[in-house]
Design a protein around this motif. Structure first.
Motif, PDB file in Angstrom:
ATOM      1  N   ALA A   1       0.652  -1.297   0.033  1.00  0.00           N
ATOM      2  CA  ALA A   1      -0.090  -0.186   0.065  1.00  0.00           C
ATOM      3  C   ALA A   1       0.814   1.177  -0.035  1.00  0.00           C
ATOM      4  CB  ALA A   1      -0.969  -0.204   1.420  1.00  0.00           C
TER       5      ALA A   1
ATOM      6  N   LYS B   1       0.503   4.326  -0.441  1.00  0.00           N
ATOM      7  CA  LYS B   1       0.299   5.546   0.268  1.00  0.00           C
ATOM      8  C   LYS B   1       0.984   5.760   1.633  1.00  0.00           C
ATOM      9  CE  LYS B   1      -3.969   4.556   3.245  1.00  0.00           C
ATOM     10  NZ  LYS B   1      -4.359   3.273   3.102  1.00  0.00           N
TER      11      LYS B   1
ATOM     12  N   ASP C   1      -0.560  -1.456  -4.283  1.00  0.00           N
ATOM     13  CA  ASP C   1      -2.059  -0.874  -3.931  1.00  0.00           C
ATOM     14  C   ASP C   1      -1.790   0.526  -4.160  1.00  0.00           C
ATOM     15  OD1 ASP C   1      -4.706  -1.372  -3.059  1.00  0.00           O
ATOM     16  OD2 ASP C   1      -3.997  -0.050  -1.528  1.00  0.00           O
TER      17      ASP C   1
ATOM     18  N   SER D   1      -7.290   0.941  -5.562  1.00  0.00           N
ATOM     19  CA  SER D   1      -8.346   1.278  -4.587  1.00  0.00           C
ATOM     20  C   SER D   1      -8.617   2.445  -4.222  1.00  0.00           C
ATOM     21  CB  SER D   1      -7.814   0.604  -3.142  1.00  0.00           C
ATOM     22  OG  SER D   1      -7.421  -0.805  -3.354  1.00  0.00           O
TER      23      SER D   1
ATOM     24  N   ARG E   1     -15.634  -4.169  -2.822  1.00  0.00           N
ATOM     25  CA  ARG E   1     -15.004  -3.955  -1.468  1.00  0.00           C
ATOM     26  C   ARG E   1     -16.290  -4.073  -0.602  1.00  0.00           C
ATOM     27  NH1 ARG E   1     -11.207   0.775   1.316  1.00  0.00           N
ATOM     28  NH2 ARG E   1     -11.588   0.226   3.386  1.00  0.00           N
TER      29      ARG E   1
ATOM     30  N   HIS F   1     -10.887  -4.239   3.539  1.00  0.00           N
ATOM     31  CA  HIS F   1      -9.643  -3.452   4.383  1.00  0.00           C
ATOM     32  C   HIS F   1     -10.403  -2.843   5.537  1.00  0.00           C
ATOM     33  CE1 HIS F   1      -6.276  -1.191   5.572  1.00  0.00           C
ATOM     34  NE2 HIS F   1      -6.943  -0.073   5.538  1.00  0.00           N
TER      35      HIS F   1
ATOM     36  N   GLY G   1      -9.206  -1.470   8.338  1.00  0.00           N
ATOM     37  CA  GLY G   1      -8.401  -0.372   9.187  1.00  0.00           C
ATOM     38  C   GLY G   1      -6.882  -0.727   9.378  1.00  0.00           C
ATOM     39  N   SER G   2      -6.350   0.308   9.922  1.00  0.00           N
ATOM     40  CA  SER G   2      -4.932   0.433   9.940  1.00  0.00           C
ATOM     41  C   SER G   2      -4.471   0.430  11.496  1.00  0.00           C
ATOM     42  CB  SER G   2      -4.364   1.612   9.271  1.00  0.00           C
ATOM     43  OG  SER G   2      -2.904   1.835   9.066  1.00  0.00           O
ATOM     44  N   GLN G   3      -3.272  -0.181  11.743  1.00  0.00           N
ATOM     45  CA  GLN G   3      -2.378  -0.163  13.026  1.00  0.00           C
ATOM     46  C   GLN G   3      -3.389  -0.870  13.759  1.00  0.00           C
ATOM     47  OE1 GLN G   3       0.333   0.295  13.973  1.00  0.00           O
ATOM     48  NE2 GLN G   3       0.191   0.160  16.324  1.00  0.00           N
TER      49      GLN G   3
ATOM     50  N   GLY H   1      -4.855  -4.404   4.227  1.00  0.00           N
ATOM     51  CA  GLY H   1      -3.596  -4.179   4.936  1.00  0.00           C
ATOM     52  C   GLY H   1      -4.047  -4.108   6.184  1.00  0.00           C
ATOM     53  N   GLY H   2      -3.114  -3.470   7.240  1.00  0.00           N
ATOM     54  CA  GLY H   2      -3.646  -3.019   8.531  1.00  0.00           C
ATOM     55  C   GLY H   2      -2.982  -3.606   9.725  1.00  0.00           C
TER      56      GLY H   2
ATOM     57  N   GLU I   1      -2.414  -6.186   1.254  1.00  0.00           N
ATOM     58  CA  GLU I   1      -1.916  -4.753   0.886  1.00  0.00           C
ATOM     59  C   GLU I   1      -1.302  -4.211   2.133  1.00  0.00           C
ATOM     60  OE1 GLU I   1      -5.682  -3.049   0.262  1.00  0.00           O
ATOM     61  OE2 GLU I   1      -5.947  -3.730  -1.930  1.00  0.00           O
ATOM     62  N   PRO I   2      -0.214  -4.667   2.702  1.00  0.00           N
ATOM     63  CA  PRO I   2       0.211  -4.192   3.842  1.00  0.00           C
ATOM     64  C   PRO I   2       1.098  -2.908   3.504  1.00  0.00           C
ATOM     65  CG  PRO I   2       1.512  -6.237   3.055  1.00  0.00           C
ATOM     66  CD  PRO I   2       0.516  -5.881   2.127  1.00  0.00           C
ATOM     67  N   GLY I   3       1.231  -1.664   4.299  1.00  0.00           N
ATOM     68  CA  GLY I   3       1.475  -0.541   4.118  1.00  0.00           C
ATOM     69  C   GLY I   3       2.709  -0.407   5.455  1.00  0.00           C
ATOM     70  N   ARG I   4       1.981  -0.046   6.415  1.00  0.00           N
ATOM     71  CA  ARG I   4       2.698   0.335   7.694  1.00  0.00           C
ATOM     72  C   ARG I   4       3.735  -0.685   8.010  1.00  0.00           C
ATOM     73  NH1 ARG I   4       0.647   3.919  11.513  1.00  0.00           N
ATOM     74  NH2 ARG I   4      -1.314   3.470  10.625  1.00  0.00           N
TER      75      ARG I   4
ATOM     76  N   TYR J   1       3.567   6.849   6.734  1.00  0.00           N
ATOM     77  CA  TYR J   1       2.699   7.914   6.977  1.00  0.00           C
ATOM     78  C   TYR J   1       3.466   9.157   7.602  1.00  0.00           C
ATOM     79  CZ  TYR J   1      -0.681   4.148   5.924  1.00  0.00           C
ATOM     80  OH  TYR J   1      -1.231   3.110   5.405  1.00  0.00           O
TER      81      TYR J   1
HETATM   82  C1  LIG Z   1      -4.534   2.293   4.024  1.00  0.00           C
HETATM   83  C2  LIG Z   1      -4.739   1.121   3.302  1.00  0.00           C
HETATM   84  C3  LIG Z   1      -3.964   0.114   3.169  1.00  0.00           C
HETATM   85  C4  LIG Z   1      -2.892   0.033   4.131  1.00  0.00           C
HETATM   86  O1  LIG Z   1      -2.969   0.014   5.450  1.00  0.00           O
HETATM   87  P1  LIG Z   1      -1.421  -0.307   6.504  1.00  0.00           P
HETATM   88  O2  LIG Z   1      -2.343  -0.267   7.786  1.00  0.00           O
HETATM   89  O3  LIG Z   1      -0.655   0.709   6.207  1.00  0.00           O
HETATM   90  O4  LIG Z   1      -1.203  -1.502   6.194  1.00  0.00           O
HETATM   91  C5  LIG Z   1      -4.253  -1.021   2.505  1.00  0.00           C
HETATM   92  N1  LIG Z   1      -5.606  -0.973   1.668  1.00  0.00           N
HETATM   93  C6  LIG Z   1      -6.347  -0.075   1.587  1.00  0.00           C
HETATM   94  C7  LIG Z   1      -7.355  -0.040   0.766  1.00  0.00           C
HETATM   95  C8  LIG Z   1      -5.899   1.171   2.351  1.00  0.00           C
HETATM   96  O5  LIG Z   1      -6.591   2.336   2.321  1.00  0.00           O
END
Ligand SMILES: *Cc1c(COP(=O)(O)O)cnc(C)c1O
Length: 422
Positions: free
Chosen positions: A58, A60, A79, A102, A149, A199, A201-203, A238-239, A275-278, A375
């Motif tokens: 992810a 972003k 993503d 997304s 979604r 998806h 949420g995050s953290q 992700g999340g 879709e991991p980001g963090r 972020y």
């Molecule tokens: C923000 C987001 C992610 C990533 O989330 P993380 O908490 O950074 O892993 C994955 N998928 C979608 C659709 C998002 O909006």
């Protein structure tokens, strides 16, 4: 685990002294560790080993092309949540068939551009978007691969600003409407259903909400298959959270996450997309800043840094905790002081930490914010006409600036004075 450690009394990023980077680049700046990025990607890859899977980072969370290329070289997909991110991913050499689009709202231009250049799948968030994608694709004689979604209505138990899987959130289609929407999608001329997406949420610091959502996803997969849809891909979002604060219970590891995914979804014979980001980039980056001075207020000591909320907004925006450590390793025993750590921006919100116990620091000392890779740079702004700070990447004993600090001219000359003011 990351690759920012003390060595001979100095903080190192892999084999490079952070103080050396500071001397060369000037503060404040972000530094990313290649080895940490690689390690985190591989943790997920190993966790899903044996299952058909695609890790779509992810972007972003941190979208510098040097980061994208590092991950792309390992086989990562992306993503993306905007046309800008889509272009950035392609520019970093990510093949379009590995790019998932997304996001809650996509413009006509964004959809068209992605269809022209190729896309792995659109994650569709509403009926109207579905119709729009179908009609654009049909007019181009193309078929758009899509996943819907689903909003599973589970509580991610995270900060309210980054919870996305409750019915009250703006994301996705209520799971109760899924059959109806999939039935419509299957009859649309420009659409090919390839899977289901969510998806929440995050953290997230607990596996339970994921498990609850994925169980609903498993049930839905079977229902939709009975309805005649070909569900071959499950996008799990992700999340997964990271440990920001020492001495707090650590979030689950990718390995445990992978085990749970296998258990809940393994029997469905679907390709698993995550879709991991963090978790990939969070601990792979630090923010380095200099102490401008210490101000003693009424029963408070303010540690004033040259970094501010415009460079790292997470504390102001999400009440986020970041470990702040001196770049020169404190000798032990070292006197400790309690600081309010602040930046120079004209807002009280420009506070990184309150009543933080830290080794005593003085003017021109360097400090590092740990776990600032996700972020961080991407959410920075030029508020107070402060230039965007540089990003640096380290690879073993080498470092390179991957985004330079703009000059004041570059910032100021973006303004256009209308001719009636000349
Ligand atoms: C923000 C987001 C992610 C990533 O989330 P993380 O908490 O950074 O892993 C994955 N998928 C979608 C659709 C998002 O909006």
């Amino acid at each position: 685990m990351d690759h920012f450690n003390y060595r001979d009394g100095q903080l190192y990023a892999e084999d490079v002294s952070v103080a050396e980077i500071a001397a060369s680049v000037g503060t404040p700046f972000y530094v990313y560790s290649t080895a940490t990025l690689v390690r985190h990607f591989q943790l997920f890859d190993d966790a899903l080993d044996g299952m058909d899977h695609c890790i779509c980072y992810a972007m972003k969370a941190a979208s510098n092309q040097a980061i994208l290329k590092t991950l792309g070289n390992l086989g990562a997909g992306m993503d993306v949540v905007s046309g800008g991110e889509y272009r950035r991913a392609l520019s970093a050499g990510i093949p379009p068939e590995k790019v998932v689009f997304s996001g809650v709202g996509k413009t006509l231009e964004e959809i068209t551009f992605a269809l022209q250049n190729g896309i792995r799948q659109f994650n569709v968030e509403s009926d109207s978007e579905l119709e729009q994608i179908s009609s654009i694709a049909a007019s181009m004689n193309k078929i758009a691969p899509i996943a819907i979604r689903i909003n599973p209505d589970v509580d991610a138990q995270t900060h309210e600003k980054i919870a996305t899987g409750k019915a009250e959130n703006k994301f996705g289609i209520p799971i109760s409407r899924a059959r109806d929407v999939y039935s419509k999608a299957s009859q649309m001329p420009g659409i090919s259903v390839v899977g289901i997406d969510l998806h929440i949420g995050s953290q997230l610091t607990d596996l339970e909400p994921f498990k609850e959502a994925y169980q609903k996803l498993a049930d839905l997969t079977q229902v939709l298959r009975q309805d005649g849809h070909k569900i071959k891909r499950l996008d799990l979002g992700g999340g997964l959270g990271i440990p920001y604060e020492k001495n707090k219970s650590a979030p689950p590891l990718p390995e445990e996450y992978g085990k749970m995914v296998r258990k809940v979804l393994g029997h469905l014979d679907c390709e698993i997309e995550i879709e991991p980001g963090r978790l990939i980039v969070g601990n792979a980056g630090i923010l380095v800043s200099s102490v401008l001075g210490v101000k003693n207020g009424d029963n408070r000591n303010f540690l004033i840094l040259d970094a501010a909320m415009n460079d790292l907004i997470r504390p102001a925006m999400y009440d986020a905790y970041h470990d702040i450590i001196p770049v020169k390793q404190p000798s032990s025993p070292q006197a400790e002081t309690v600081y309010d750590v602040v930046g120079p921006v004209c807002e009280t919100g420009d506070t990184f930490a309150k009543k933080r116990k830290m080794p005593e620091l003085s003017e021109s000392d360097l400090v590092a914010f740990r776990s600032a890779g996700a972020y961080g740079a991407v959410m920075s702004s030029e508020y107070n006409t402060r230039p965007l700070i540089p990003e640096v990447m380290v690879n073993k004993n080498k470092f390179s600036i991957i985004r330079k600090r703009p000059s004041y001219e570059e910032i100021i000359y973006r303004d256009i004075i209308p001719d009636w003011l000349e």
